[in-house]
Scaffold this active site. Structure first.
Site, PDB file in Angstrom:
ATOM      1  N   TYR A 125      57.989  41.744  17.957  1.00 53.31           N
ATOM      2  CA  TYR A 125      56.882  42.606  18.374  1.00 53.31           C
ATOM      3  C   TYR A 125      56.207  43.251  17.177  1.00 53.31           C
ATOM      4  O   TYR A 125      56.711  43.188  16.047  1.00 53.31           O
ATOM      5  CB  TYR A 125      57.372  43.675  19.357  1.00 53.31           C
ATOM      6  CG  TYR A 125      58.162  44.810  18.735  1.00 53.31           C
ATOM      7  CD1 TYR A 125      59.442  44.613  18.224  1.00 53.31           C
ATOM      8  CD2 TYR A 125      57.621  46.094  18.643  1.00 53.31           C
ATOM      9  CE1 TYR A 125      60.163  45.661  17.659  1.00 53.31           C
ATOM     10  CE2 TYR A 125      58.339  47.148  18.077  1.00 53.31           C
ATOM     11  CZ  TYR A 125      59.612  46.915  17.587  1.00 53.31           C
ATOM     12  OH  TYR A 125      60.304  47.942  17.018  1.00 53.31           O
ATOM     13  N   LYS A 169      61.141  41.982  12.881  1.00 48.72           N
ATOM     14  CA  LYS A 169      60.810  43.008  13.878  1.00 48.72           C
ATOM     15  C   LYS A 169      61.137  42.473  15.272  1.00 48.72           C
ATOM     16  O   LYS A 169      60.255  42.080  16.046  1.00 48.72           O
ATOM     17  CB  LYS A 169      59.335  43.425  13.740  1.00 48.72           C
ATOM     18  CG  LYS A 169      59.070  44.806  14.351  1.00 48.72           C
ATOM     19  CD  LYS A 169      57.803  45.404  13.817  1.00 48.72           C
ATOM     20  CE  LYS A 169      57.357  46.636  14.590  1.00 48.72           C
ATOM     21  NZ  LYS A 169      58.304  47.742  14.602  1.00 48.72           N
ATOM     22  N   GLU A 176      67.108  52.847   6.095  1.00 47.15           N
ATOM     23  CA  GLU A 176      65.908  53.411   6.730  1.00 47.15           C
ATOM     24  C   GLU A 176      66.347  54.393   7.808  1.00 47.15           C
ATOM     25  O   GLU A 176      67.535  54.724   7.881  1.00 47.15           O
ATOM     26  CB  GLU A 176      65.042  52.274   7.304  1.00 47.15           C
ATOM     27  CG  GLU A 176      65.779  51.377   8.275  1.00 47.15           C
ATOM     28  CD  GLU A 176      64.947  50.211   8.800  1.00 47.15           C
ATOM     29  OE1 GLU A 176      63.712  50.203   8.640  1.00 47.15           O
ATOM     30  OE2 GLU A 176      65.553  49.308   9.399  1.00 47.15           O
ATOM     31  N   LEU A 235      63.311  47.199   7.771  1.00 50.36           N
ATOM     32  CA  LEU A 235      61.996  46.685   8.132  1.00 50.36           C
ATOM     33  C   LEU A 235      61.006  46.946   6.994  1.00 50.36           C
ATOM     34  O   LEU A 235      61.010  48.033   6.411  1.00 50.36           O
ATOM     35  CB  LEU A 235      61.492  47.346   9.415  1.00 50.36           C
ATOM     36  CG  LEU A 235      60.253  46.640   9.966  1.00 50.36           C
ATOM     37  CD1 LEU A 235      60.630  45.311  10.622  1.00 50.36           C
ATOM     38  CD2 LEU A 235      59.511  47.510  10.954  1.00 50.36           C
TER      39      LEU A 235
HETATM   40  N1  PMP Z   1      61.848  50.713  10.431  1.00 56.33           N
HETATM   41  C1  PMP Z   1      62.077  50.461  11.731  1.00 56.33           C
HETATM   42  C2  PMP Z   1      63.479  50.167  12.175  1.00 56.33           C
HETATM   43  C3  PMP Z   1      61.035  50.498  12.664  1.00 56.33           C
HETATM   44  O1  PMP Z   1      61.252  50.245  13.962  1.00 56.33           O
HETATM   45  C4  PMP Z   1      59.722  50.808  12.213  1.00 56.33           C
HETATM   46  C5  PMP Z   1      58.550  50.808  13.163  1.00 56.33           C
HETATM   47  N2  PMP Z   1      58.689  51.692  14.225  1.00 56.33           N
HETATM   48  C6  PMP Z   1      59.528  51.086  10.848  1.00 56.33           C
HETATM   49  C7  PMP Z   1      60.612  51.012   9.981  1.00 56.33           C
HETATM   50  C8  PMP Z   1      58.153  51.438  10.302  1.00 56.33           C
HETATM   51  O2  PMP Z   1      57.327  50.320  10.358  1.00 56.33           O
HETATM   52  P1  PMP Z   1      55.737  50.459  10.430  1.00 56.33           P
HETATM   53  O3  PMP Z   1      55.349  51.359   9.319  1.00 56.33           O
HETATM   54  O4  PMP Z   1      55.246  49.081  10.245  1.00 56.33           O
HETATM   55  O5  PMP Z   1      55.407  51.048  11.765  1.00 56.33           O
END
Ligand code: PMP
Length: 278
Positions: A32, A146, A178, A202
């Site tokens: 997603y 993702k 993270e 991610l």
């Molecule tokens: N890490 C994880 C585990 C996430 O699910 C997300 C998005 N919600 C992010 C980092 C941040 O990603 P983005 O800046 O692309 O929204």
């Protein structure tokens, strides 16, 4: 009004239905993206399309659309949704397969779902620094894809909430990866630090955007490993994600970060970020 696109059809989100034999439902077999819509335009759309393709390749699922087709469908969804700001959610699963089998079905049609829903608008003074708790990152070794199967992220987030915190900061073998749904930055002596990209986290679109903004403003940045001791001694900590943009952290475990409120470098990066949305 919120809108959904399901396999080529437009409908109200509550009317969108998929089969119980969808591999997304049975196996969490899908990927997603979540995108922000500001002033009727998808923010950092091209970066999301690159990550979408990367995730599809990583799970060995052929993209059901070309980039131009994705752009057209996404832009139509934004227009039909007519919500701004909004979140656009895009999910692709490996489609419907019966009987249920671990073996990938040959020739099944991926299920494509897009929803556009209203996003809340926060005044800057409504941004309250988060209280975070450190936890062991026990998730699988491909946090860079993702995937829709977010059971571990959900468990960690809800454990943190039950313990009276807003979210968890995750450590794998002593190194920060993270948070449960966002990337993490710290500031020490004016230098911004964030963990390097790896298969354990991610590759956040907001993370990359913030790094670019900081580089453009000549704020020194480092992408390197961060230990728990170093994080606890930081002057500032922020989390970044599409939903949270850049969000300050005021406490980790029982340790106050800086003076517990949003720091001066956060003010700088938030101002840059808000300007970059225009
Ligand atoms: N890490 C994880 C585990 C996430 O699910 C997300 C998005 N919600 C992010 C980092 C941040 O990603 P983005 O800046 O692309 O929204």
């Amino acid at each position: 009004m919120a809108v959904a696109y399901l396999n080529g059809e437009w409908m109200a989100p509550e009317d969108a239905k998929v089969s119980v034999f969808d591999r997304g439902f049975m196996f969490g077999d899908g990927i997603y993206e979540v995108m922000a819509v500001y002033d009727g335009k998808v923010f950092t759309l091209e970066d999301h399309l690159v990550r979408l393709k990367r995730s599809l390749e990583a799970i060995r699922l052929e993209s059901p659309h070309t980039d131009d087709e994705w752009r057209a469908i996404i832009n139509e969804a934004v227009q039909k949704g007519d919500e701004t700001p909004a979140y656009l959610y895009l999910q692709i699963t490996r489609g419907v397969e019966s009987p249920r089998s671990h073996v990938y079905p040959g020739g099944s049609k991926p299920t494509v779902l897009i929803t556009v829903m209203h996003a809340p608008v926060l005044e800057r003074n409504e941004i309250t620094p988060y209280k975070m708790v450190t936890k062991n990152d026990f998730r699988w070794g491909r946090g860079d894809i993702k995937v829709i199967s977010l059971i571990a992220n959900g468990l960690l987030k809800n454990e943190a909430l039950d313990e009276g915190f807003d979210d968890a900061l995750l450590f794998r073998e002593g190194e920060l990866t993270e948070a449960t749904a966002s990337n993490v930055f710290m500031v020490k002596d004016g230098v911004v630090v964030t963990p390097p990209k790896s298969n354990f986290l991610l590759h956040g679109i907001t993370r990359d955007h913030v790094l670019k903004l900081l580089a453009g403003a000549d704020v020194p940045c480092e992408e390197r490993a961060i230990s728990e001791d170093e994080l606890l001694a930081a002057d500032e900590i922020w989390i970044t994600s599409t939903g949270h943009e850049v969000w300050p952290v005021g406490q980790v475990n029982d340790c106050v970060i800086g003076n517990g409120s949003a720091g001066v470098v956060w003010q700088v990066v938030d101002t840059l970020f808000q300007a970059s949305k225009k």
